[in-house]
Design an enzyme around this catalytic site. Sequence first.
Site, mmCIF file in Angstrom:
data_model
loop_
_atom_site.group_PDB
_atom_site.id
_atom_site.type_symbol
_atom_site.label_atom_id
_atom_site.label_comp_id
_atom_site.label_asym_id
_atom_site.label_seq_id
_atom_site.Cartn_x
_atom_site.Cartn_y
_atom_site.Cartn_z
ATOM 1 N N LYS A 190 0.854 -1.196 0.000
ATOM 2 C CA LYS A 190 0.000 0.000 0.000
ATOM 3 C C LYS A 190 0.887 1.242 0.000
ATOM 4 O O LYS A 190 1.571 1.531 0.972
ATOM 5 C CB LYS A 190 -0.919 0.043 1.221
ATOM 6 C CG LYS A 190 -1.974 1.133 1.041
ATOM 7 C CD LYS A 190 -2.548 1.651 2.320
ATOM 8 C CE LYS A 190 -1.704 2.700 2.975
ATOM 9 N NZ LYS A 190 -1.606 3.980 2.263
ATOM 10 N N GLU A 263 10.248 0.502 10.291
ATOM 11 C CA GLU A 263 11.235 1.564 10.009
ATOM 12 C C GLU A 263 10.529 2.875 10.295
ATOM 13 O O GLU A 263 9.671 3.301 9.522
ATOM 14 C CB GLU A 263 11.653 1.526 8.533
ATOM 15 C CG GLU A 263 12.308 0.227 8.092
ATOM 16 C CD GLU A 263 13.765 0.132 8.505
ATOM 17 O OE1 GLU A 263 14.268 1.071 9.159
ATOM 18 O OE2 GLU A 263 14.380 -0.890 8.193
ATOM 19 N N CYS A 297 13.417 10.585 6.707
ATOM 20 C CA CYS A 297 13.341 9.984 8.045
ATOM 21 C C CYS A 297 14.638 10.187 8.810
ATOM 22 O O CYS A 297 14.647 10.421 10.006
ATOM 23 C CB CYS A 297 13.049 8.504 7.918
ATOM 24 S SG CYS A 297 14.205 7.675 6.822
ATOM 25 N N GLU A 391 10.002 14.881 15.717
ATOM 26 C CA GLU A 391 10.304 14.970 14.296
ATOM 27 C C GLU A 391 9.443 16.083 13.689
ATOM 28 O O GLU A 391 8.236 16.107 13.886
ATOM 29 C CB GLU A 391 9.900 13.624 13.697
ATOM 30 C CG GLU A 391 10.471 13.354 12.367
ATOM 31 C CD GLU A 391 10.122 11.949 11.910
ATOM 32 O OE1 GLU A 391 9.077 11.420 12.336
ATOM 33 O OE2 GLU A 391 10.891 11.387 11.134
HETATM 34 P P1 NAD Z 1 2.437 7.740 8.441
HETATM 35 O O1 NAD Z 1 2.836 6.780 9.492
HETATM 36 O O2 NAD Z 1 1.328 8.651 8.697
HETATM 37 O O3 NAD Z 1 2.043 6.952 7.118
HETATM 38 C C1 NAD Z 1 2.868 5.971 6.540
HETATM 39 C C2 NAD Z 1 1.993 4.991 5.794
HETATM 40 O O4 NAD Z 1 1.148 4.320 6.722
HETATM 41 C C3 NAD Z 1 1.066 5.617 4.773
HETATM 42 O O5 NAD Z 1 0.985 4.751 3.672
HETATM 43 C C4 NAD Z 1 -0.261 5.676 5.503
HETATM 44 O O6 NAD Z 1 -1.379 5.660 4.652
HETATM 45 C C5 NAD Z 1 -0.210 4.417 6.324
HETATM 46 N N1 NAD Z 1 -1.032 4.436 7.539
HETATM 47 C C6 NAD Z 1 -1.503 5.507 8.238
HETATM 48 N N2 NAD Z 1 -2.213 5.084 9.294
HETATM 49 C C7 NAD Z 1 -2.189 3.731 9.283
HETATM 50 C C8 NAD Z 1 -2.715 2.714 10.130
HETATM 51 N N3 NAD Z 1 -3.415 3.012 11.213
HETATM 52 N N4 NAD Z 1 -2.457 1.433 9.829
HETATM 53 C C9 NAD Z 1 -1.728 1.116 8.767
HETATM 54 N N5 NAD Z 1 -1.223 2.016 7.913
HETATM 55 C C10 NAD Z 1 -1.438 3.320 8.175
HETATM 56 O O7 NAD Z 1 3.760 8.472 8.056
HETATM 57 P P2 NAD Z 1 3.936 9.603 6.961
HETATM 58 O O8 NAD Z 1 3.595 10.879 7.604
HETATM 59 O O9 NAD Z 1 3.310 9.234 5.681
HETATM 60 O O10 NAD Z 1 5.500 9.458 6.706
HETATM 61 C C11 NAD Z 1 6.424 10.102 7.424
HETATM 62 C C12 NAD Z 1 7.020 9.221 8.500
HETATM 63 O O11 NAD Z 1 7.709 8.117 7.934
HETATM 64 C C13 NAD Z 1 8.050 9.971 9.289
HETATM 65 O O12 NAD Z 1 7.891 9.710 10.647
HETATM 66 C C14 NAD Z 1 9.364 9.395 8.781
HETATM 67 O O13 NAD Z 1 10.433 9.526 9.673
HETATM 68 C C15 NAD Z 1 8.998 7.994 8.518
HETATM 69 N N6 NAD Z 1 9.940 7.348 7.595
HETATM 70 C C16 NAD Z 1 10.807 6.404 8.083
HETATM 71 C C17 NAD Z 1 11.727 5.799 7.234
HETATM 72 C C18 NAD Z 1 12.687 4.759 7.754
HETATM 73 O O14 NAD Z 1 13.236 4.027 6.960
HETATM 74 N N7 NAD Z 1 12.904 4.645 9.049
HETATM 75 C C19 NAD Z 1 11.752 6.143 5.885
HETATM 76 C C20 NAD Z 1 10.879 7.110 5.427
HETATM 77 C C21 NAD Z 1 9.961 7.703 6.298
#
Ligand code: NAD
Length: 780
Positions: A190, A263, A297, A391
């Site tokens: 997804k 991650e 991230c 963050e």
């Molecule tokens: P997010 O957690 O809101 O969303 C990430 C994904 O999860 C999206 O596809 C979203 O639709 C989905 N999602 C949201 N709620 C969900 C739920 N309850 N159950 C399952 N899936 C759900 O994060 P974001 O704002 O899209 O992305 C930014 C975050 O990602 C930041 O915290 C960043 O640090 C992190 N990130 C981490 C890495 C890493 O490798 N550690 C890499 C890139 C981004």
Amino acid sequence: MTIRDIFDAMSYGPATESAAEAMAWLDTHGRRFGHFIDGAFTQPGESFATMNPATGETLAEVTQGSADDVARAVAAARKAQAPWAAQSGHQRARVLYALARLMQKHARLFAVLETLDTGKPIRESRDIDVPLVARHFYYHAGLAQLMDAERPGMEALGVCGQIVPWNFPLLMLAWKVAPALAAGNAVVLKPAEYTPLTALLFAEISREAGVPKGVINIVTGDGETGAALVVAKVDKIAFTGSTEVGRKIREETAGRGIALTLELGGKSPYIVFDDADLDSAVEGLVDAIWFNGGQVCCAGSRLLVQEGVAARFHTKLRARMDTLRVGDPLDKCIDMGAIAGPVQRDRIAAMVAANAEGDTHVAACAVPEGCFYPPTLIAGLSPSNPLMQQEVFGPVLVSSTFRTPGEATEMANNSRYGLAASVWTENVNLALDMAPKLAAGVVWINGTNMFDAAAGFGGVRESGFGREGGWEGLMAYLRPARTPRALKPVAPNPAPASAKVEGIDRTAKFYIGGKQARPDSGYSTPVWGAKGRLLGHVGTGSRKDIRNAVEAARGARGWAKTTAHNRTQVLYYIAENLSARAVEFAARLKAMTGKAGEAEVEAAISRLFTYAAWADKVEGAAKPVPMKALALALREPVGVIGALCPDEAPLLGLVSAMAPAIAMGNACVLVPSCAHPLMAADLAQVLDTSDLPGGVVNFVAGPAADLAAALAGHMDVDAVWSFSSADISGLVERLSAGNLKRTWVNDGRARDWFGAEGEGREFLAQAVEVKTVWVPYGEG
Ligand code: NAD
């Protein structure tokens, strides 16, 4: 403007990449997309718009995935998985190779589409993301080819649900899809709701690459779709995203016997020492925090500068910020593109407005209207300010100063996160001394944001667990191919009908910090032997005892710094002392279990030898990355490990959990078998005479569920292992969500403690954390 003016200014003209090919591709789909399930696009359903954040223009409509859509995709993946796993590694390698080739062939289309959908500079998608994606598929073609020979006895997990965020949509897809497919899994991925387009394009080219239908499925939608995937019948969830959602997923998947890698977010320190090449460090910050609008991230979003050079460094930094070019992401001359969406931009603005009590510098460069945010530097915030701790996920850098390397380490580690860190110094001695001390999964020396398929990436603490990249990343999609056997519960010996409490040979106390400790509750329970004989009493451990034991374990952190040779010596010595008391231990086992104990004592001695042997043979690696850099994979101890030891083998079970943990430099809190808890008191006596520093091993006996809950909920415990019953596995996973500690549980499956299943690499892998330290060299 005269020619002279142009020479004086030397400003870049616009050099815009054409969006025509990407728009034409969207047009071929009528700018409306369904999901990609079982090798074909479904009819679009209820949909939402995906926009170009730089212009606000709608690029396409994509379908909001329902729980039914997810179930259909999982069913398609389930059907496709076994035949895919049954193909030879070579056959899968050819498909992954074809994907890599097609990524290269369509590189421009992918890069432009990624930039349109995310707002990130085309220089990033074209020069970093897409080449890394291709490299990932090449690398994993190789892993598929070599897997059978190099990792025998392993099998694919099955169907993997994968959820990715919007900052690196295609790269995160590659990090997840490539190892999953190489290992023989099928996937349902997804993408993030803001950035689904390159995943759909990837799905389309996967057909051309010969990926069998159903092996890759893409279901678009928002968090609700993600949540539906998390509860679907999958064998693993691989999630990249925020810590908040990661924590929910940890709770949701607890006790289901499925694999999980997380991650998550970060607040990575960027440490500049006074002998650093300051101009390079300033330029590094452009990559670390501004390039992708800080939406990385592992962005170096916490600048720590050594006091003596702080003023000079800030002056240089402000000057550089003022010349950053912010604008059209498709322009090859810009440094910083758009913020991924209005919601995100508003969140950054609100967070800064609420907390910017420090000295703020907003870059003087031109920033377009719309979904853009100016590069911002804020100095002088208190350490507890939310901008220092949380963050921001935007181009906002916070800065503080330090005096000594020790203070830098302390400040760097003052975070609940542990994703990455950068260290800038010309002193190799200092750099290599700092790297192991930083609580982070990745450390860059004189560099930032270096990634490669061969080098592991992932966090510690609340930045998640699991590694992507390298053999470790592949192993996260495999499991030992053995027929699972259900665990037969071992009950304590019943009290005899006419229980007379006499002949007590002792009351066992706990072993905490190298000393005997009375149970805090003041209660103890009688322990009956095989023939109704009272063997002794054991204390009833409580949360307080666990807290004391964890504190003692924390206090024994010096053990991690002892040499591997030293740990080897101690393990041999424990074995020798156990051996000296072998007859007595065998007799005690006989009294507990009613069965001859000699074989178990012998097996325990041999196991101690095994980990004495391993202690100085678990090797790090220099990963062959395609650039002038050493990417060192260091194996570090996890920290404090809590373990619920098995009932099936009272002595061998204890030793099998203890020995790998301490061999790798961890301290541990062990809860002995509920059926035969006195064994721990016996073993404690052996440890006492074996030069093991106090606190490295602690024993607390008592009700498994209570003690498991206390360990899993403790914020200073880094990992919990459970070899106890299935319900304890679920409990441990659920309660570990607090600090997102690593867990390793048996899900109620039995292990043959006497055989190969009872020792070896699986245990060692659980006892270490892999840290990747990047050391670039030469002139690039
Ligand atoms: P997010 O957690 O809101 O969303 C990430 C994904 O999860 C999206 O596809 C979203 O639709 C989905 N999602 C949201 N709620 C969900 C739920 N309850 N159950 C399952 N899936 C759900 O994060 P974001 O704002 O899209 O992305 C930014 C975050 O990602 C930041 O915290 C960043 O640090 C992190 N990130 C981490 C890495 C890493 O490798 N550690 C890499 C890139 C981004």
